[in-house]
Write a protein that holds these residues in place. Sequence first.
Motif, mmCIF file in Angstrom:
data_model
loop_
_atom_site.group_PDB
_atom_site.id
_atom_site.type_symbol
_atom_site.label_atom_id
_atom_site.label_comp_id
_atom_site.label_asym_id
_atom_site.label_seq_id
_atom_site.Cartn_x
_atom_site.Cartn_y
_atom_site.Cartn_z
ATOM 1 N N ARG A 47 0.830 -1.216 0.000
ATOM 2 C CA ARG A 47 0.000 0.000 0.000
ATOM 3 C C ARG A 47 0.864 1.265 0.000
ATOM 4 O O ARG A 47 0.545 2.235 -0.659
ATOM 5 C CB ARG A 47 -0.951 -0.004 1.186
ATOM 6 C CG ARG A 47 -2.066 -0.992 0.992
ATOM 7 C CD ARG A 47 -3.116 -0.873 2.058
ATOM 8 N NE ARG A 47 -4.207 -1.769 1.733
ATOM 9 C CZ ARG A 47 -4.946 -2.373 2.625
ATOM 10 N NH1 ARG A 47 -4.727 -2.173 3.904
ATOM 11 N NH2 ARG A 47 -5.909 -3.173 2.257
ATOM 12 N N ARG A 48 1.949 1.237 0.740
ATOM 13 C CA ARG A 48 2.848 2.399 0.748
ATOM 14 C C ARG A 48 3.497 2.571 -0.624
ATOM 15 O O ARG A 48 3.582 3.686 -1.147
ATOM 16 C CB ARG A 48 3.913 2.226 1.824
ATOM 17 C CG ARG A 48 4.825 3.419 1.946
ATOM 18 C CD ARG A 48 5.726 3.294 3.152
ATOM 19 N NE ARG A 48 7.008 3.891 2.819
ATOM 20 C CZ ARG A 48 8.146 3.558 3.361
ATOM 21 N NH1 ARG A 48 8.203 2.619 4.274
ATOM 22 N NH2 ARG A 48 9.254 4.149 3.000
ATOM 23 N N TRP A 49 3.956 1.466 -1.231
ATOM 24 C CA TRP A 49 4.532 1.531 -2.583
ATOM 25 C C TRP A 49 3.507 2.088 -3.561
ATOM 26 O O TRP A 49 3.824 2.927 -4.393
ATOM 27 C CB TRP A 49 4.986 0.134 -3.007
ATOM 28 C CG TRP A 49 5.533 0.075 -4.395
ATOM 29 C CD1 TRP A 49 6.810 0.367 -4.778
ATOM 30 C CD2 TRP A 49 4.834 -0.277 -5.586
ATOM 31 N NE1 TRP A 49 6.945 0.209 -6.138
ATOM 32 C CE2 TRP A 49 5.743 -0.190 -6.650
ATOM 33 C CE3 TRP A 49 3.524 -0.665 -5.855
ATOM 34 C CZ2 TRP A 49 5.394 -0.480 -7.972
ATOM 35 C CZ3 TRP A 49 3.161 -0.959 -7.163
ATOM 36 C CH2 TRP A 49 4.101 -0.853 -8.195
ATOM 37 N N GLN A 50 2.272 1.632 -3.443
ATOM 38 C CA GLN A 50 1.189 2.087 -4.320
ATOM 39 C C GLN A 50 1.005 3.601 -4.208
ATOM 40 O O GLN A 50 0.903 4.289 -5.213
ATOM 41 C CB GLN A 50 -0.094 1.347 -3.923
ATOM 42 C CG GLN A 50 -1.332 1.777 -4.653
ATOM 43 C CD GLN A 50 -1.452 1.138 -6.015
ATOM 44 O OE1 GLN A 50 -0.517 0.541 -6.515
ATOM 45 N NE2 GLN A 50 -2.591 1.274 -6.618
ATOM 46 N N ASN A 51 0.983 4.114 -3.010
ATOM 47 C CA ASN A 51 0.783 5.553 -2.801
ATOM 48 C C ASN A 51 1.992 6.377 -3.233
ATOM 49 O O ASN A 51 1.842 7.428 -3.846
ATOM 50 C CB ASN A 51 0.454 5.835 -1.333
ATOM 51 C CG ASN A 51 -0.898 5.297 -0.942
ATOM 52 O OD1 ASN A 51 -1.792 5.158 -1.763
ATOM 53 N ND2 ASN A 51 -1.041 4.956 0.323
ATOM 54 N N GLU A 52 3.202 5.905 -2.929
ATOM 55 C CA GLU A 52 4.415 6.672 -3.233
ATOM 56 C C GLU A 52 4.761 6.706 -4.721
ATOM 57 O O GLU A 52 5.443 7.613 -5.172
ATOM 58 C CB GLU A 52 5.611 6.115 -2.463
ATOM 59 C CG GLU A 52 5.562 6.392 -0.990
ATOM 60 C CD GLU A 52 6.757 5.811 -0.246
ATOM 61 O OE1 GLU A 52 7.645 5.214 -0.890
ATOM 62 O OE2 GLU A 52 6.784 5.946 0.989
ATOM 63 N N THR A 53 4.324 5.721 -5.476
ATOM 64 C CA THR A 53 4.706 5.638 -6.888
ATOM 65 C C THR A 53 3.565 5.980 -7.836
ATOM 66 O O THR A 53 3.700 5.818 -9.042
ATOM 67 C CB THR A 53 5.221 4.224 -7.226
ATOM 68 O OG1 THR A 53 4.171 3.280 -7.007
ATOM 69 C CG2 THR A 53 6.443 3.873 -6.403
#
Length: 143
Positions: free
Chosen positions: A80-86
């Motif tokens: 989820r963090r990767w999804q938001n940051e990228t």
Amino acid sequence: MTNQRTMKLHNVEGKQRWCGPAAIAAIAGVTTDNAAALIRRLERRRMVTHTNIVEVSHALHELGFVIDRALRPCDGIPFRRWQNETYLERRDGVYLFSSGRHWRVIQSGLTVCGIQRQVGSWNLGPKPGAKVRDAWHIRRKVA
């Protein structure tokens, strides 16, 4: 340069249940049975269970796709963090990533994998808290 919007994710069809052939099927629109047969032929394997990025990239290359490492290292961050940051970097592309010993394919806010099998929201996919190990950008070959 290919317009990535012309690429779309496909629902996963076929009897093969492993996530490597499912990822290939979701990107290329073939069945998992055909994807597994392609891996067996290219890699000279008797059966397809677990797959690595080399096997998946060889199959995608054979089907007319190019695979490149993603724009930034993932460093094992939660999905989820990767999804938001990228989000801004990958808003128009199709990405393949390994997360929790599992392949998933994502495009914008949609995802599909061998467990989910239907294109849907990334919030509904399996293993949402798994750590992203690596991500690859998928595009069609330019003739």
